[in-house]
Write a protein that holds these residues in place. Structure first.
Motif: not given
Lengths: 254, 290
Positions: B52-64, B133-142
């Protein structure tokens, strides 16, 4: 003939519909100190930020030591460089900010060695040795393991100068380096800058310190409303201004 | 005072009511199936949270990212995974073979490197890890995005001016400072994840809750076993809370006023409860804590 350290040609820059730079041409020779003065909102800071591509210009060209900044010319057209190549160019241009911008999570020493170690790939010991010499030069040898928030504004700004110098820049940009300081701390920063000027560093300084400009500058540039109104030696611009807008500004600040 | 009385009455009833079957709780607390369940629950928590953390960081970087395709993709991902219940996602992944009976890796319209039956590849454990993990990634991203946004722009600008490339700036300058903002909510999420893993009992995975359910389905000792489960969750949460405290300290270097250490804070809570329960304050312990 040697190339000027910085040459700007017809720089234009808009934020949205507001045009803040309306065709700036300026040359700064190697080893010279140029002070940009003018009322707030005149575009001095924006122009300074264009000199290391922190702001993208809308048109015009900036040359640093003869090399076109951030763009490559191919077939008569300009193409913006990749981030990595712009970074390489920026590494030779030091910048000191009004609000210091030291890395808050690092000690003074770590702040200074960060870019030399990770960007220039200098061996750590060498970078540390150099950082200590620079700290001694700005009079902060005893602060190397302090964190920025434990330093006064003046001390932080002197660390910021040392941090910029650690990259061995050939040109230094100062964006109102003393404007955020308490009056009694201004002197220590100006004397560090004076020392740097005497060592032959090319400097472009946006400042409201007319005393500093008079004492150190080779050229004073007065800007207003996104244009250069007047430029010359401190004696010409500060003591005998020709333009009415310069006179009006100087009568308010001196 | 009234609160203390109520607590006392409740405590006495808990201890004396023999329908709680504390003996059974003791028998099962460290029994093999329960310990296996604890092990699986811990494994799921750690692996899914890490993913989740790995996916979240990647998603956050993508969003920014200034690239609109990347930021739009991240937005859609977050929209989807936050917008559907986790339980539905888990069951969906579990039944994925109904949509795609076989899974293969290869170049699209080109050669295939590997192919297999979806039912063999998507084991319940893999489904649990992916779903959680994938679900957690969405929350971690934010959370990560918020942390990055909280850092003064001057920090990345200073790095830029020194010629530090964008990704290195993110890694060395921005993220370490954002951690201070990110760690507390991530700690929260980890504790939430620990308990959310109990959902995997629908996949017939023998986690802590499922192990207990399997026992009480046989013995009908429902309450004692739920107490066993709760005690374990409480114990693990306590350990995580202490870990979070030290992690927060680690990411606030140079702060001398980081607050009292964890044991002291707990000691203070106990002392304050004690001094509230006795009419006269206990000066010796209170002074010591200062």
């Amino acid at each position: 003939m040697t190339e000027p350290a910085m040459r700007a040609e017809a720089i234009r820059k808009s934020f949205g519909s507001v045009e803040v730079l309306r065709g700036i041409d300026l040359e700064v020779a190697v080893g010279e100190v140029t002070c940009l003065v003018g009322p707030s909102g005149s575009g001095k800071t924006t122009f300074l930020r264009c000199i290391n591509h922190l702001e993208k210009i809308n048109s015009g060209r900036v040359y640093i030591h003869g090399e076109l900044l951030a763009y490559r010319e191919r077939g008569g057209r300009l193409h913006e460089m990749k981030d990595r190549d712009v970074c390489k160019q920026r590494a030779s241009i030091g910048m000191v900010f009004q609000s210091f911008n030291l890395f808050q999570h690092m000690t003074v020493l770590e702040n200074i060695v960060e870019a030399p170690v990770h960007v220039l790939r200098q061996p750590r010991d060498e970078a540390v040795d150099r950082a200590r010499r620079l700290l001694a030069r700005v009079g902060l040898s005893n602060k190397e393991s302090s964190y920025p928030r434990h330093l006064s504004g003046g001390q932080q700004q002197r660390v910021a100068i040392a941090r910029a110098l650690a990259m061995e820049p050939r040109l230094m940009l100062f964006d109102e380096p003393t404007s955020a300081l308490d009056p009694e701390l201004v002197g220590e920063v100006l004397s560090a800058m004076l020392d740097l000027a005497h060592s032959g560093m090319t400097m472009i300084v946006v400042t409201h310190e007319m005393g500093f400009a008079r004492q150190v500058a080779d050229t004073v540039v007065f800007m207003d409303a996104g244009q250069i109104v007047e430029q010359g030696s401190p004696r010409e611009v500060l003591d005998d201004p020709q333009h009415v807008r310069t006179k009006a500004f100087l009568s308010k600040v001196m | 005072m009234a609160v203390v009385m109520c607590a006392a009455v409740f405590a006495v009833s808990v201890v004396t009511n023999d329908r709680f079957r504390w003996g059974v709780v003791g028998d099962y607390l460290f029994s093999a199936p329960i310990l296996d369940g604890v092990r699986l629950t811990l494994m799921l928590t750690v692996v899914a949270q890490a993913l989740g953390i790995a996916v979240g960081i990647a998603l956050a970087i993508m969003r920014l990212s200034p690239n609109p395709v990347l930021s739009r993709c991240a937005w859609v991902y977050i929209w989807f995974f936050r917008g559907t219940p986790l339980l539905v996602q888990l069951i969906f992944w579990y039944n994925l073979s109904a949509l795609y009976p076989s899974i293969s890796f290869g170049i699209p319209f080109g050669p295939t490197f590997f192919s297999g039956n979806a039912n063999d590849l998507i084991t319940p454990f893999a489904v649990a890890i992916l779903g959680l993990g994938l679900n957690e990634g969405a929350y971690t991203a934010e959370i990560v995005r918020g942390g990055i946004a909280a850092i003064d722009r001057g920090q990345s600008e200073a790095a830029k001016a020194l010629g530090v490339p964008p990704m290195l700036t993110l890694r060395r300058i921005v993220l370490p400072q954002a951690m201070k903002v990110i760690v507390p909510p991530i700690g929260n999420q980890t504790i939430l994840m620990l308990k959310t893993t109990s959902l995997v009992s629908v996949l017939a995975l023998a986690d802590l809750l499922y192990a207990a359910q399997a026992i009480y389905a046989r013995t009908f000792q429902t309450m004692p076993l739920l107490i066993v489960v709760s005690l374990w969750y409480l114990a693990i949460t306590s350990v995580l809370t202490v870990g979070q405290h030290y992690l927060e300290r680690h990411f606030s270097p140079g702060t001398t006023d980081a607050g009292p250490s964890m044991p002291r804070r707990w000691a203070r809570t106990i002392v304050s409860v004690r001094s509230a329960s006795t009419p006269a304050p206990a000066p010796s312990t209170a002074a010591e804590d200062r």
